[in-house]
Design an enzyme around this catalytic site. Structure first.
Site, PDB file in Angstrom:
ATOM      1  N   ALA A   1     -25.757 -77.036 -47.142  1.00  0.00           N
ATOM      2  CA  ALA A   1     -25.389 -76.492 -48.460  1.00  0.00           C
ATOM      3  C   ALA A   1     -24.915 -77.590 -49.396  1.00  0.00           C
ATOM      4  CB  ALA A   1     -24.291 -75.434 -48.286  1.00  0.00           C
ATOM      5  N   ASP A   2     -24.945 -77.272 -50.675  1.00  0.00           N
ATOM      6  CA  ASP A   2     -24.411 -78.167 -51.696  1.00  0.00           C
ATOM      7  C   ASP A   2     -23.944 -77.324 -52.873  1.00  0.00           C
ATOM      8  OD1 ASP A   2     -24.413 -81.288 -52.277  1.00  0.00           O
ATOM      9  OD2 ASP A   2     -24.790 -80.255 -54.170  1.00  0.00           O
ATOM     10  N   THR A   3     -22.937 -77.818 -53.579  1.00  0.00           N
ATOM     11  CA  THR A   3     -22.378 -77.086 -54.721  1.00  0.00           C
ATOM     12  C   THR A   3     -22.288 -78.001 -55.930  1.00  0.00           C
ATOM     13  OG1 THR A   3     -21.099 -75.636 -53.257  1.00  0.00           O
ATOM     14  CG2 THR A   3     -20.376 -75.769 -55.547  1.00  0.00           C
TER      15      THR A   3
END
Length: 196
Positions: free
Chosen positions: A73-75
């Site tokens: 994941a990445d934000t």
């Protein structure tokens, strides 16, 4: 939810680990260092999913991960289409938080699922309404919480995130770093509940 294959969370984030645990998943964590560049002409709201996919690719073409589910994941944080990445120092963190103060910004969390060299990527967006923050309060937050590992220089679960967010349009967990409602749906097909 019990899955038919082992689940690996490809992230060092304690927040993502906490979300996945609270949702009832059994998993181990194993992150690989990934260079986080992206094409300069890429629309900013697509960057999080692109980087999540890039992180998943670091596990591909490796027999050790066959028949295992890899979740990465990445934000990202955007304000007026400007991408706010992780601050390099206190001054950058201050400038970012000053931009967010009294404004609405967008948080995009992307995630990828890798299974036997097939990758699917997903994304979710939340609008965050931030109250105006006094400059000395910003400096106190930076010195106390050292938010240098967070896009946009804040965490929703601490400090300014707790005291100055007025409302959200979208998922709280997307802002925290993992849109667990979409992760659950994506992983459901790997569970015993899923009827083929």
């Amino acid at each position: 939810m019990n899955l038919n294959y082992p689940l690996i969370l490809g992230s060092k984030s304690p927040r993502r680990k906490e979300i996945l645990e609270k949702a009832g998943f059994h998993f181990i964590t194993e992150a690989k260092d990934t260079e986080e560049s992206f094409p300069s002409d890429m629309p900013h709201n697509e960057v999080a999913a692109f980087l999540a996919e890039k992180k998943a690719k670091a596990f591909s073409n490796n027999d050790a991960y066959y028949d295992k589910i890899i979740l990465t994941a990445d934000t990202t944080v955007l304000i007026n289409n400007e991408l706010l990445e992780k601050p390099a120092n206190q001054e950058e963190a201050f400038e970012m938080l000053l931009k967010l103060s009294g404004n609405v910004h967008q948080v995009v969390s992307g995630f990828s699922i890798l299974f036997n060299d097939e990758i699917q990527k997903y994304s979710d967006e939340t609008l965050v309404y931030f109250r105006a923050v006094e400059e000395d309060v910003i400096w106190d937050y930076i010195k106390t919480h050292k938010p240098f590992d967070k896009a946009g220089a804040y965490g929703i679960q601490e400090g300014l995130g707790l005291t100055h967010i007025e409302k959200l349009e979208g998922s709280y967990f997307t802002v925290m770093g993992l849109p667990i409602h979409k992760v659950y749906q994506a992983l459901y097909k790997f569970s015993a509940f899923h009827k083929k």
